[in-house]
Motif scaffolding. Structure first.
Motif, PDB file in Angstrom:
ATOM      1  N   ALA A 119      38.091  -0.237   7.061  1.00 42.90           N
ATOM      2  CA  ALA A 119      39.538  -0.164   7.220  1.00 42.90           C
ATOM      3  C   ALA A 119      40.011   1.260   6.952  1.00 42.90           C
ATOM      4  N   ALA A 120      41.068   1.648   7.661  1.00 42.26           N
ATOM      5  CA  ALA A 120      41.581   3.014   7.503  1.00 42.26           C
ATOM      6  C   ALA A 120      43.030   3.094   7.951  1.00 42.26           C
ATOM      7  N   THR A 121      43.727   4.114   7.403  1.00 38.85           N
ATOM      8  CA  THR A 121      45.081   4.467   7.824  1.00 38.85           C
ATOM      9  C   THR A 121      45.027   5.799   8.551  1.00 38.85           C
ATOM     10  N   TYR A 122      45.727   5.888   9.691  1.00 39.71           N
ATOM     11  CA  TYR A 122      45.754   7.132  10.481  1.00 39.71           C
ATOM     12  C   TYR A 122      47.187   7.654  10.527  1.00 39.71           C
ATOM     13  N   ASN A 123      47.356   8.929  10.174  1.00 36.87           N
ATOM     14  CA  ASN A 123      48.673   9.576  10.202  1.00 36.87           C
ATOM     15  C   ASN A 123      48.577  10.931  10.893  1.00 36.87           C
ATOM     16  N   MET A 124      49.595  11.262  11.679  1.00 36.74           N
ATOM     17  CA  MET A 124      49.691  12.595  12.264  1.00 36.74           C
ATOM     18  C   MET A 124      50.380  13.521  11.259  1.00 36.74           C
ATOM     19  N   VAL A 125      49.670  14.565  10.833  1.00 34.76           N
ATOM     20  CA  VAL A 125      50.203  15.534   9.878  1.00 34.76           C
ATOM     21  C   VAL A 125      50.042  16.927  10.473  1.00 34.76           C
ATOM     22  N   ASP A 126      51.157  17.590  10.726  1.00 35.75           N
ATOM     23  CA  ASP A 126      51.142  18.945  11.315  1.00 35.75           C
ATOM     24  C   ASP A 126      50.314  18.993  12.600  1.00 35.75           C
ATOM     25  N   GLY A 127      50.479  17.961  13.419  1.00 35.92           N
ATOM     26  CA  GLY A 127      49.799  17.935  14.710  1.00 35.92           C
ATOM     27  C   GLY A 127      48.343  17.519  14.650  1.00 35.92           C
ATOM     28  N   LYS A 128      47.846  17.157  13.470  1.00 33.20           N
ATOM     29  CA  LYS A 128      46.450  16.746  13.336  1.00 33.20           C
ATOM     30  C   LYS A 128      46.378  15.308  12.810  1.00 33.20           C
ATOM     31  N   MET A 129      45.360  14.572  13.289  1.00 37.09           N
ATOM     32  CA  MET A 129      45.163  13.198  12.840  1.00 37.09           C
ATOM     33  C   MET A 129      44.427  13.196  11.503  1.00 37.09           C
ATOM     34  N   VAL A 130      45.041  12.605  10.482  1.00 37.22           N
ATOM     35  CA  VAL A 130      44.448  12.511   9.157  1.00 37.22           C
ATOM     36  C   VAL A 130      44.048  11.054   8.913  1.00 37.22           C
ATOM     37  N   LYS A 135      40.499   6.471   4.570  1.00 39.45           N
ATOM     38  CA  LYS A 135      39.699   5.249   4.545  1.00 39.45           C
ATOM     39  C   LYS A 135      39.969   4.456   3.270  1.00 39.45           C
ATOM     40  N   ILE A 136      39.736   3.153   3.363  1.00 41.32           N
ATOM     41  CA  ILE A 136      39.952   2.292   2.211  1.00 41.32           C
ATOM     42  C   ILE A 136      38.931   2.627   1.128  1.00 41.32           C
ATOM     43  N   GLY A 137      39.380   2.675  -0.123  1.00 43.86           N
ATOM     44  CA  GLY A 137      38.493   2.990  -1.232  1.00 43.86           C
ATOM     45  C   GLY A 137      37.943   1.755  -1.912  1.00 43.86           C
ATOM     46  N   LYS A 138      36.908   1.949  -2.721  1.00 43.27           N
ATOM     47  CA  LYS A 138      36.299   0.824  -3.425  1.00 43.27           C
ATOM     48  C   LYS A 138      37.277   0.181  -4.392  1.00 43.27           C
ATOM     49  N   ASP A 139      38.197   0.982  -4.950  1.00 44.04           N
ATOM     50  CA  ASP A 139      39.155   0.443  -5.912  1.00 44.04           C
ATOM     51  C   ASP A 139      40.283  -0.331  -5.238  1.00 44.04           C
ATOM     52  N   ALA A 140      40.284  -0.373  -3.898  1.00 47.41           N
ATOM     53  CA  ALA A 140      41.312  -1.116  -3.153  1.00 47.41           C
ATOM     54  C   ALA A 140      40.750  -2.395  -2.547  1.00 47.41           C
ATOM     55  N   LYS A 141      39.581  -2.822  -3.043  1.00 51.48           N
ATOM     56  CA  LYS A 141      38.963  -4.054  -2.582  1.00 51.48           C
ATOM     57  C   LYS A 141      38.884  -5.026  -3.756  1.00 51.48           C
ATOM     58  N   GLY A 189      55.237   5.019  11.111  1.00 53.44           N
ATOM     59  CA  GLY A 189      54.459   5.678  12.156  1.00 53.44           C
ATOM     60  C   GLY A 189      52.961   5.605  11.948  1.00 53.44           C
ATOM     61  N   SER A 190      52.503   5.105  10.796  1.00 53.64           N
ATOM     62  CA  SER A 190      51.067   5.002  10.528  1.00 53.64           C
ATOM     63  C   SER A 190      50.398   4.001  11.464  1.00 53.64           C
ATOM     64  N   ILE A 191      49.121   4.264  11.771  1.00 49.36           N
ATOM     65  CA  ILE A 191      48.256   3.319  12.465  1.00 49.36           C
ATOM     66  C   ILE A 191      47.319   2.713  11.423  1.00 49.36           C
ATOM     67  N   LEU A 192      47.279   1.383  11.357  1.00 50.90           N
ATOM     68  CA  LEU A 192      46.414   0.675  10.409  1.00 50.90           C
ATOM     69  C   LEU A 192      45.308  -0.030  11.171  1.00 50.90           C
ATOM     70  N   GLU A 193      44.089   0.068  10.664  1.00 54.01           N
ATOM     71  CA  GLU A 193      42.947  -0.515  11.376  1.00 54.01           C
ATOM     72  C   GLU A 193      42.064  -1.289  10.400  1.00 54.01           C
ATOM     73  N   PHE A 194      41.688  -2.506  10.822  1.00 50.10           N
ATOM     74  CA  PHE A 194      40.768  -3.350  10.061  1.00 50.10           C
ATOM     75  C   PHE A 194      39.662  -3.829  10.993  1.00 50.10           C
ATOM     76  N   LYS A 195      38.433  -3.766  10.494  1.00 50.21           N
ATOM     77  CA  LYS A 195      37.291  -4.216  11.276  1.00 50.21           C
ATOM     78  C   LYS A 195      36.289  -4.857  10.321  1.00 50.21           C
TER      79      LYS A 195
END
Length: 501
Positions: free
Chosen positions: A114-125, A128-134, A156-162
């Motif tokens: 799982a991960a969160t994607y954000n555009m910051v200053d024109g770049k995709m940041v 990823k989900i951390g061990k302490d968030a499970k 505006g964030s993109i959230l992804e789970f797989k």
């Protein structure tokens, strides 16, 4: 373009907001933003949808476990959301329910990315989900809940789970819902079923799901042995959001969903074995099950209890009421629904003095049977569980009641609540119909569960106008049906008379 024109004065209306909540996208041009009235309306409509589900893709296939010589199914899911405003932040919290039985059979979460994607200053940041968030929570003896929380969620964030789940419970492979409470652009479910299994499929909902593929494919379950499978693909695009509304039982009755239940097997050395393709097959299985038919037939505890309960009473109506009251007052419902008892003997339920709806009502049935009262199990799908499709699918039931025949009239019994009289079942079971089962004749039919007693409140005022032109007197309230049931329940649970009034 000169002002004013029609799009400069678009105002917020309930109908417009309703369409915005259900829309997969809101398309507008720059001219719609030049006037404050329309601009504010546009902002309001955009806030009606908290997020957008970009895609939701599921895959289900089978693997053979050489170690124990059995099949398991693998369920994979890949979801991607876009957060539109702060109301969509909760999508960062994801839960997965895993089931385990009393034996070694279980479901395992093999992988989660799982991960969160954000555009910051024109770049995709990427965050990823951390061990302490499970997290892992033992919900009860049968269910474990895996919880995940994504970081750095913004508008505006993109959230992804797989993730991937392996399950031993091949009788019901995981179903798939094609609609949720936010708009969805694309959703797809791929199911590959080995040639050795035959599954019944059940569709619910009011949107037609397209089956875009059904073909035979090669499959290798055992090294050196060539096998085949049937691959089916189901697709739905541009799906509006499904929002809760008043006066409906459950949204699951309206949500487009596909479910699977094993009908039979077709192994080369055994030929086709039909488990529950028809109602007689299904009822035969119930009659032979140690947690259903065999449970009802174990009568040792009934022989011990009945002389004390009945005290020589012979009238069938009075006998039924005495047994019904005894079960209600001696076994407490643990709020769990089910139609299979949790043990194989009613004695365990009476000794424990608590149990599920199946424990209680099947124990009641065992006593009635020993007392020579004509009684049958009544299979129910509760309101929250949704309407049963009406075809031989056992897994769509989730509760059991009792139906007795007294003076050639059927009377429904539900012993899960002390305040329920004969002829009234718990409100959760009022889902229009239930399936009554004759375990001896291997026969069943649908019967109505609609209330036979009208629910009403009658207020009687006895008032006198005094010299000061004030009304004084008494108010009497008479309740019938479920109004009376609620009143009895409130009276029994109140700490004192003042609290009850």
């Amino acid at each position: 373009m000169p002002e004013p024109v029609s799009w400069d004065n678009i105002r917020v209306e309930n109908g417009l907001k309703k369409h915005a909540r259900r829309a997969a996208a809101i398309v507008f041009g720059s001219l719609a933003c030049r006037n404050e009235t329309t601009r504010n309306t546009l902002r309001t409509l955009l806030e009606e949808s908290s997020a957008l589900k970009i895609f939701d893709v599921g895959n289900c296939y089978f693997e053979f476990q050489v170690g124990n010589g059995s099949f398991v199914y693998v369920y994979e899911r890949h979801i991607r959301y876009k957060v539109l405003n702060k109301n969509g932040y909760d999508l960062a919290n994801y839960k997965i329910n895993l089931y385990r039985s009393n034996n070694s059979a279980k479901e395992d979460l093999n992988n989660m990315e799982a991960a969160t994607y954000n555009m910051v200053d024109g770049k995709m940041v990427t965050s990823k989900i951390g061990k302490d968030a499970k997290f892992s929570e033992e919900f009860d003896k049968k269910y474990t809940i895996k919880k995940f929380t994504l970081p750095n969620v913004k508008e505006g964030s993109i959230l992804e789970f797989k993730y991937k789940i392996k399950s031993d419970f091949i009788f019901n492979i995981r179903g798939f819902s094609f609609q949720s409470d936010i708009p969805t652009l694309y959703t797809e479910y791929n199911v590959s079923i080995p040639e050795y299994f035959v599954y019944k499929t059940n569709f619910t909902g009011y949107i037609n799901v397209k089956r875009t593929k059904q073909e035979r494919v090669n499959a290798n379950y055992i090294a050196g042995l060539s096998s085949g499978a049937t691959l089916s693909q189901y697709v739905l695009e541009n799906v509006p959001a499904l929002k809760d509304e008043a006066f409906i039982t459950t949204l699951d009755d309206y949500r487009p969903t596909i479910d699977f239940e094993l009908q039979g097997t077709n192994f080369p050395s055994e030929g086709f074995k039909d488990f529950n393709g028809t109602w007689p097959k299904l009822i035969t299985g119930l009659a032979e099950d140690e947690n259903f038919g065999a449970f009802i037939n174990r009568n040792a505890i009934a022989k011990t209890l009945l002389p004390t309960i009945l005290k020589g009473e012979k009238d069938s109506t009075k006998v039924t009421r005495l047994i019904f009251d005894y079960v209600k007052n001696n076994i407490k419902w643990n709020n769990d629904y089910g139609f299979y008892a949790s043990s194989t003997n009613p004695k365990n339920v009476f000794e424990k003095k608590s149990g599920s709806s199946a424990d209680i009502n099947l124990a009641l049935l065992s006593l009635l049977k020993e007392a020579k009262i004509t009684a049958y199990p009544l299979l129910v799908s509760t309101r929250d569980n949704g309407a049963h499709p009406g075809i031989p699918i056992m897994s769509k039931f989730n509760n059991v009641l009792v139906m007795v025949m007294i003076n050639n009239k059927s009377v429904l019994l539900d012993a899960t609540d002390k305040d329920l009289p004969m002829g009234m079942i718990h409100y959760s079971n009022l889902n229009h119909q239930a399936f009554v089962v004759d375990l001896t004749k291997k026969f069943g039919n649908w019967v109505s569960t609609e209330p036979s007693i009208a629910t009403e409140k009658i207020y009687n005022y006895h008032l006198v106008l005094d010299k000061e032109n004030k009304l004084k007197g008494k108010l009497s309230l008479y309740s019938r049906g479920y109004s009376a049931f609620n009143l009895r329940n409130r009276h029994r649970t109140a700490n004192n008379e003042a609290e009850f009034i």
